[in-house]
Design a protein around this motif. Structure first.
Motif, PDB file in Angstrom:
ATOM      1  N   PRO A   1      51.583  -2.508  83.212  1.00 18.50           N
ATOM      2  CA  PRO A   1      51.793  -3.439  82.095  1.00 18.50           C
ATOM      3  C   PRO A   1      51.332  -4.858  82.412  1.00 18.50           C
ATOM      4  N   ALA A   2      51.453  -5.256  83.690  1.00 22.66           N
ATOM      5  CA  ALA A   2      51.040  -6.611  84.073  1.00 22.66           C
ATOM      6  C   ALA A   2      49.546  -6.819  83.847  1.00 22.66           C
TER       7      ALA A   2
ATOM      8  N   LEU B   1      55.838 -13.771  92.455  1.00 22.56           N
ATOM      9  CA  LEU B   1      55.501 -12.635  91.602  1.00 22.56           C
ATOM     10  C   LEU B   1      56.330 -12.638  90.317  1.00 22.56           C
ATOM     11  N   ALA B   2      57.577 -13.080  90.429  1.00 22.60           N
ATOM     12  CA  ALA B   2      58.415 -13.175  89.229  1.00 22.60           C
ATOM     13  C   ALA B   2      57.821 -14.149  88.219  1.00 22.60           C
ATOM     14  N   VAL B   3      57.315 -15.278  88.705  1.00 23.41           N
ATOM     15  CA  VAL B   3      56.686 -16.263  87.813  1.00 23.41           C
ATOM     16  C   VAL B   3      55.451 -15.658  87.148  1.00 23.41           C
ATOM     17  N   ILE B   4      54.641 -14.929  87.933  1.00 21.63           N
ATOM     18  CA  ILE B   4      53.429 -14.316  87.381  1.00 21.63           C
ATOM     19  C   ILE B   4      53.782 -13.261  86.333  1.00 21.63           C
ATOM     20  N   LEU B   5      54.749 -12.394  86.640  1.00 20.26           N
ATOM     21  CA  LEU B   5      55.135 -11.354  85.688  1.00 20.26           C
ATOM     22  C   LEU B   5      55.720 -11.958  84.412  1.00 20.26           C
ATOM     23  N   ALA B   6      56.520 -13.018  84.564  1.00 19.44           N
ATOM     24  CA  ALA B   6      57.090 -13.672  83.379  1.00 19.44           C
ATOM     25  C   ALA B   6      55.989 -14.313  82.538  1.00 19.44           C
TER      26      ALA B   6
ATOM     27  N   GLY C   1      43.037  -9.913  86.904  1.00 20.11           N
ATOM     28  CA  GLY C   1      43.709  -8.652  87.175  1.00 20.11           C
ATOM     29  C   GLY C   1      43.729  -8.318  88.654  1.00 20.11           C
ATOM     30  N   TYR C   2      42.607  -8.570  89.326  1.00 20.64           N
ATOM     31  CA  TYR C   2      42.522  -8.269  90.756  1.00 20.64           C
ATOM     32  C   TYR C   2      43.505  -9.126  91.554  1.00 20.64           C
ATOM     33  N   LEU C   3      43.572 -10.420  91.238  1.00 21.67           N
ATOM     34  CA  LEU C   3      44.514 -11.299  91.933  1.00 21.67           C
ATOM     35  C   LEU C   3      45.952 -10.843  91.731  1.00 21.67           C
ATOM     36  N   THR C   4      46.297 -10.487  90.496  1.00 25.27           N
ATOM     37  CA  THR C   4      47.654 -10.032  90.201  1.00 25.27           C
ATOM     38  C   THR C   4      47.971  -8.744  90.941  1.00 25.27           C
ATOM     39  N   GLU C   5      47.049  -7.778  90.891  1.00 27.24           N
ATOM     40  CA  GLU C   5      47.290  -6.497  91.549  1.00 27.24           C
ATOM     41  C   GLU C   5      47.316  -6.640  93.062  1.00 27.24           C
ATOM     42  N   LYS C   6      46.512  -7.544  93.619  1.00 20.67           N
ATOM     43  CA  LYS C   6      46.519  -7.762  95.063  1.00 20.67           C
ATOM     44  C   LYS C   6      47.850  -8.356  95.496  1.00 20.67           C
ATOM     45  N   ALA C   7      48.358  -9.321  94.711  1.00 19.23           N
ATOM     46  CA  ALA C   7      49.654  -9.918  95.035  1.00 19.23           C
ATOM     47  C   ALA C   7      50.767  -8.869  94.959  1.00 19.23           C
ATOM     48  N   LEU C   8      50.742  -8.025  93.918  1.00 20.63           N
ATOM     49  CA  LEU C   8      51.732  -6.960  93.800  1.00 20.63           C
ATOM     50  C   LEU C   8      51.575  -5.939  94.926  1.00 20.63           C
ATOM     51  N   SER C   9      50.344  -5.717  95.386  1.00 15.46           N
ATOM     52  CA  SER C   9      50.100  -4.777  96.475  1.00 15.46           C
ATOM     53  C   SER C   9      50.666  -5.302  97.791  1.00 15.46           C
ATOM     54  N   VAL C  10      50.577  -6.618  98.005  1.00 14.63           N
ATOM     55  CA  VAL C  10      51.166  -7.202  99.214  1.00 14.63           C
ATOM     56  C   VAL C  10      52.680  -7.013  99.180  1.00 14.63           C
ATOM     57  N   ASP C  11      53.287  -7.187  98.003  1.00 15.40           N
ATOM     58  CA  ASP C  11      54.721  -6.925  97.864  1.00 15.40           C
ATOM     59  C   ASP C  11      55.006  -5.450  98.140  1.00 15.40           C
TER      60      ASP C  11
ATOM     61  N   ALA D   1      56.742  -4.111  73.706  1.00 18.48           N
ATOM     62  CA  ALA D   1      57.468  -3.350  74.734  1.00 18.48           C
ATOM     63  C   ALA D   1      57.005  -3.745  76.134  1.00 18.48           C
ATOM     64  N   PHE D   2      55.678  -3.856  76.330  1.00 19.92           N
ATOM     65  CA  PHE D   2      55.155  -4.266  77.631  1.00 19.92           C
ATOM     66  C   PHE D   2      55.647  -5.668  77.999  1.00 19.92           C
ATOM     67  N   GLY D   3      55.616  -6.576  77.018  1.00 20.28           N
ATOM     68  CA  GLY D   3      56.062  -7.937  77.278  1.00 20.28           C
ATOM     69  C   GLY D   3      57.527  -7.987  77.677  1.00 20.28           C
ATOM     70  N   ALA D   4      58.388  -7.261  76.938  1.00 22.43           N
ATOM     71  CA  ALA D   4      59.817  -7.220  77.259  1.00 22.43           C
ATOM     72  C   ALA D   4      60.046  -6.603  78.635  1.00 22.43           C
ATOM     73  N   LEU D   5      59.286  -5.540  78.963  1.00 23.43           N
ATOM     74  CA  LEU D   5      59.416  -4.900  80.271  1.00 23.43           C
ATOM     75  C   LEU D   5      59.059  -5.871  81.393  1.00 23.43           C
ATOM     76  N   LEU D   6      57.975  -6.614  81.222  1.00 29.17           N
ATOM     77  CA  LEU D   6      57.560  -7.552  82.259  1.00 29.17           C
ATOM     78  C   LEU D   6      58.569  -8.682  82.430  1.00 29.17           C
ATOM     79  N   LEU D   7      59.155  -9.155  81.342  1.00 29.07           N
ATOM     80  CA  LEU D   7      60.175 -10.209  81.459  1.00 29.07           C
ATOM     81  C   LEU D   7      61.400  -9.674  82.210  1.00 29.07           C
TER      82      LEU D   7
END
Length: 343
Positions: free
Chosen positions: A213-214, A257-262, A71-81, A135-141
């Motif tokens: 959701p991620a 990030l798109a690959v991670i969210l997918a 979770g931390y890695l994902t949120e850090k990457a999204l935070s850089v974006d 719903a979360f899965g569809a939103l992330l895709l």
């Protein structure tokens, strides 16, 4: 994972204390941080986040430790974006560098508050509605598709929302220090500083929709979701000044990030099938043949994706820079304004 109200109170109090210290020690007096100051504090906050994850694994369970790190890695990457969009906003509003710390600090606090609200709502939905994983899965895709193929040229400082704000509020053309409002000829005006903070808050709202959701696709523990988000936001201000020039070179960050969210979207859909209760899917029974993606694989996949996107970005920008330099060397008599742009 059992988290008592006392632990929640202590955690939230310590988080608030860190941000209060940040404001009074570094932000209250306008200045542009040095590279050394930014590097030291960035390393401190990243080290603190890693120690916290080790503590969860050691004191509670390494399963939860793994969920926290993913979770931390994902949120850090999204935070850089998020930082990249902050850069676009502050460039669009021409925020003086000595005031950028204040804008960043307010933006980060707004982000934490918004994410805290989304975390509470997400936890309640997950506890009471098992179908919410669909719903979360569809939103992330959808968000992954938008991240990969959406236009990156949109400037939030000049979007429809900010044009509406400008029509509603009387705005000065110039900054008045770091003040949010000023009085001119007896009339109250808002400054571009306030507009910048409004734009940052709007961006934070959009990113909260992405990030919550991620991380809920990686863990259902609200405490881990909150602490991973808090640590990802801590030190973000210093990271902005440390890698400011590098941000523009991360040309493949959106695709990474798109690959991670997918990936997390697919993981959520698989989990939704495992806990399925919708009558029109498999007769309301759980779908057992779909694989559950283990947290160690999620952590490895996310880490590898971030690394590949970063390395590929740096290789690409270095190659482009070398090509432009070669063209410039071959045409030394061409006026500078006619040479290929560095952008």
């Amino acid at each position: 994972m059992q988290v008592t109200p006392l632990v929640w109170i202590i955690t939230i109090a310590i988080t608030i204390a860190f941000f209060v210290y940040e404001f009074f020690a570094h932000v209250r007096k306008p200045h542009e941080p040095s590279i050394g100051e930014s590097a030291r504090w960035s390393a401190f906050y990243i080290g603190l986040a890693l120690l916290f994850g080790v503590g969860i694994g050691w004191l509670v369970d390494w399963r939860y430790g793994g969920e926290y790190f993913a979770g931390y890695l994902t949120e850090k990457a999204l935070s850089v974006d998020n930082l990249f969009v902050f850069l676009i906003v502050m460039t669009g509003f021409a925020v003086p560098k000595i005031y950028q710390q204040k804008v960043l600090m307010i933006g980060i606090v707004i982000a934490l508050i918004l994410r805290g609200g989304f975390i509470a709502v997400g936890a309640a939905l997950i506890e009471n509605l098992s179908w919410i994983f669909y719903a979360f899965g569809a939103l992330l895709l959808f968000l992954a598709w938008r991240q990969a193929f959406g236009s990156g040229d949109h400037n939030p400082a000049d979007g429809r929302f900010m044009r509406l704000v400008r029509r509603v509020l009387p705005v000065t053309d110039e900054y008045h220090g770091d003040r949010l409002t000023t009085r001119i000829d007896g009339r109250r005006f808002v400054t571009p500083m306030l507009l910048t903070i409004i734009a940052i808050g709007f961006v934070d709202l959009i990113f909260a929709v992405d990030s919550i959701p991620a991380i809920y696709g990686l863990t259902e523990e609200a405490y881990i979701v909150f602490t991973a988000n808090a640590f990802a936001l801590m030190g973000l201000r210093q990271l902005y000044f440390l890698i400011g020039g590098l941000l523009e070179r991360l040309v493949y960050l959106a695709q990474g990030l798109a690959v991670i969210l997918a990936f997390i979207g697919v993981k959520l859909v698989f989990h939704a099938l495992h806990v399925n209760e919708l009558p029109f899917i498999n007769g309301g029974e759980h779908v057992t043949w779909v694989p559950e993606i283990p947290i160690w694989f999620s952590l490895l996949f996310i880490g590898a994706t971030i690394t590949i996107a970063t390395v590929a970005s740096l290789v690409k920008t270095r190659g482009d820079r070398g090509s432009r330099q070669a063209v410039a060397d071959e045409a030394p008599n061409v006026p500078v304004e006619q040479r290929p742009s560095d952008r």
